[in-house]
Design a protein around this motif. Structure first.
Motif, PDB file in Angstrom:
ATOM      1  N   LEU A 196      39.819  53.313  76.174  1.00  0.00           N
ATOM      2  CA  LEU A 196      39.007  52.285  76.828  1.00  0.00           C
ATOM      3  C   LEU A 196      38.514  51.243  75.820  1.00  0.00           C
ATOM      4  O   LEU A 196      38.524  50.045  76.098  1.00  0.00           O
ATOM      5  CB  LEU A 196      37.813  52.929  77.537  1.00  0.00           C
ATOM      6  N   ALA A 197      38.089  51.702  74.651  1.00  0.00           N
ATOM      7  CA  ALA A 197      37.578  50.773  73.636  1.00  0.00           C
ATOM      8  C   ALA A 197      38.670  49.852  73.112  1.00  0.00           C
ATOM      9  O   ALA A 197      38.408  48.699  72.745  1.00  0.00           O
ATOM     10  CB  ALA A 197      36.951  51.560  72.484  1.00  0.00           C
ATOM     11  N   ALA A 198      39.910  50.347  73.077  1.00  0.00           N
ATOM     12  CA  ALA A 198      41.015  49.532  72.566  1.00  0.00           C
ATOM     13  C   ALA A 198      41.594  48.610  73.628  1.00  0.00           C
ATOM     14  O   ALA A 198      41.900  47.444  73.360  1.00  0.00           O
ATOM     15  CB  ALA A 198      42.122  50.443  72.031  1.00  0.00           C
ATOM     16  N   ASN A 256      48.739  48.416  81.603  1.00  0.00           N
ATOM     17  CA  ASN A 256      48.082  47.891  80.405  1.00  0.00           C
ATOM     18  C   ASN A 256      48.367  46.405  80.201  1.00  0.00           C
ATOM     19  O   ASN A 256      47.883  45.808  79.250  1.00  0.00           O
ATOM     20  CB  ASN A 256      48.575  48.650  79.168  1.00  0.00           C
ATOM     21  N   GLY A 257      49.189  45.838  81.082  1.00  0.00           N
ATOM     22  CA  GLY A 257      49.571  44.437  80.939  1.00  0.00           C
ATOM     23  C   GLY A 257      51.067  44.239  80.977  1.00  0.00           C
ATOM     24  O   GLY A 257      51.557  43.115  81.077  1.00  0.00           O
ATOM     25  N   LEU A 288      47.460  56.281  67.333  1.00  0.00           N
ATOM     26  CA  LEU A 288      48.141  55.810  68.534  1.00  0.00           C
ATOM     27  C   LEU A 288      47.744  54.376  68.854  1.00  0.00           C
ATOM     28  O   LEU A 288      46.623  53.953  68.563  1.00  0.00           O
ATOM     29  CB  LEU A 288      47.784  56.710  69.721  1.00  0.00           C
ATOM     30  N   ASP A 289      48.652  53.644  69.471  1.00  0.00           N
ATOM     31  CA  ASP A 289      48.367  52.276  69.914  1.00  0.00           C
ATOM     32  C   ASP A 289      47.997  52.310  71.393  1.00  0.00           C
ATOM     33  O   ASP A 289      48.848  52.170  72.267  1.00  0.00           O
ATOM     34  CB  ASP A 289      49.577  51.375  69.679  1.00  0.00           C
ATOM     35  N   TYR A 290      46.707  52.510  71.668  1.00  0.00           N
ATOM     36  CA  TYR A 290      46.258  52.638  73.048  1.00  0.00           C
ATOM     37  C   TYR A 290      46.387  51.327  73.830  1.00  0.00           C
ATOM     38  O   TYR A 290      46.456  51.339  75.051  1.00  0.00           O
ATOM     39  CB  TYR A 290      44.789  53.081  73.085  1.00  0.00           C
ATOM     40  N   ALA A 291      46.391  50.230  73.141  1.00  0.00           N
ATOM     41  CA  ALA A 291      46.417  48.926  73.817  1.00  0.00           C
ATOM     42  C   ALA A 291      47.833  48.389  74.009  1.00  0.00           C
ATOM     43  O   ALA A 291      48.014  47.248  74.406  1.00  0.00           O
ATOM     44  CB  ALA A 291      45.581  47.912  73.028  1.00  0.00           C
ATOM     45  N   THR A 292      48.840  49.211  73.763  1.00  0.00           N
ATOM     46  CA  THR A 292      50.218  48.742  73.881  1.00  0.00           C
ATOM     47  C   THR A 292      50.514  48.134  75.253  1.00  0.00           C
ATOM     48  O   THR A 292      50.033  48.631  76.269  1.00  0.00           O
ATOM     49  CB  THR A 292      51.218  49.882  73.604  1.00  0.00           C
TER      50      THR A 292
END
Length: 361
Positions: A196-198, A256-257, A288-292
């Protein structure tokens, strides 16, 4: 109420409270891919504690390990990541399961206890499912912004215009959203809040942590939140995929987009492959790249680590830990845990894991 499918990365857990001897080992034989050579087996009892996210995986791996190695027993107590690390650092268990890596102060304490550096070894990939109970809604798409507002208590009904805007074909009820969270210190909570933060930094401003800072009703452990949602129409939670599956919860697709992404092993694997190693040598901390926004990559996942001494004060104990983890990391075991809601380690990770396990003394 609906369930959507599959899964992804690191997990653990076992049989009884730490130190208990409750099920006699099965007879030696072939399980999960052939008999073990005598040199691959430990003897005596190993005790582990920690992440409940690993429970179903460890149950399966322990069963086959004890079938192959009649002189070995593994007890694992799923008390949560925070409790597991505390017990390991106090010398009460032989390894800890944790959904987050050792922090600097924890690593320092662990090194003093081990009399050698402690290592974080990824073993199970566990996607974090957004499980829900919404009759008549077989497909639900949620974005990072929607998740942040739901779990912060800013969106409180299922037919809120913001949810409806990304679920145009769903018949969303006007009922209240019931949020359930982990009341115990949890690596799953830390991973979900990391996500959530990322991915929704403008809406989720609290610092990621094992202790929940959002809204909702608290329940203990993974089983607690999953069963709470199962019995609560309108319920939603974050929980490991295996628990969502066992309780037949609906599982949201995450956008995520790059478009809605279903939770499947392949989709989780895309996200795991992109993880970067932050630890050095055989300390395999992964970032990990949570915002990918990569199309088809499921972004909410956790890696469960086995926290071990690199060199055990008791050499026999080190040999036993090595034997069990070698079995856990094997291709047969990784295939086995996929059947209960986890994903096999990608080869790029499993090769490093094997090297690290071989170096345990």
């Amino acid at each position: 109420m609906a369930a959507v499918s599959t899964l992804a990365l690191v997990g653990v857990l076992g049989l009884a409270a730490c130190g208990s001897d409750n099920a006699a080992p099965a007879a030696t034989g072939s399980a999960g891919g052939g008999s073990a050579a005598a040199g691959d087996c430990g003897t005596g009892t190993l005790n582990g504690e920690g992440s409940s996210a690993q429970k179903n995986a460890v149950d399966e791996v322990t069963r086959t390990y004890q079938q192959k190695c009649s002189g070995a027993r593994v007890n694992y107590n799923p008390t949560g990541s925070g409790a597991g690390i505390k017990q390991f650092n106090a010398g009460q268990v032989d390894f800890a399961g944790s959904d987050s890596v050792l922090k600097a102060d924890e690593a320092k304490t662990a090194e003093a206890q081990c009399k050698s550096p402690a290592w974080d070894i990824p073993m199970v990939t566990g996607p974090v499912a957004i499980g829900y109970n919404l009759e008549g809604v077989d497909k639900l798409v949620l974005t990072p912004a929607l998740l942040a507002d739901i779990f912060n208590g800013k969106i409180t009904t299922w037919n809120d215009p913001a949810i409806a805007a990304v679920n145009k074909d769903a018949k969303l009820p006007s009922s209240a959203i019931r949020v359930f969270f982990r009341s115990d210190e949890s690596g799953t909570t830390e991973n979900f809040t990391n996500y959530l933060a990322a991915a929704a930094a403008d809406k989720w401003t609290a610092k990621p942590a094992k202790k929940w800072t959002g809204k909702g009703e608290g329940k203990e452990k993974s089983a607690g939140v999953a069963t709470a949602v199962k019995s609560a129409p309108g319920g939603i939670t974050y929980v490991e995929w295996s628990y969502a599956k066992d309780n037949k919860l609906g599982i949201a697709q995450i956008d995520n987009g790059g478009g809605p992404v279903e939770l499947t092993g392949a989709n989780v694997g895309k996200a795991v492959e992109a993880a970067k190693q932050e630890g050095t040598g055989n300390d395999l901390k992964l970032k990990l790249d949570y915002a990918t926004k990569e199309a088809g990559a499921y972004p909410i996942l956790l890696i469960t680590y086995e926290i071990v001494c690199s060199k055990y004060p008791d050499a026999a104990k080190g040999k036993n830990v090595k034997a069990f983890l070698k079995h856990f990391a094997s291709a047969d075991s990784q295939k086995l845990i996929e059947q209960v809601g986890y994903a096999p380690l990608p080869k790029s990770v499993s090769d490093k894991v094997t090297t690290a396990i071989d170096a345990i003394q």
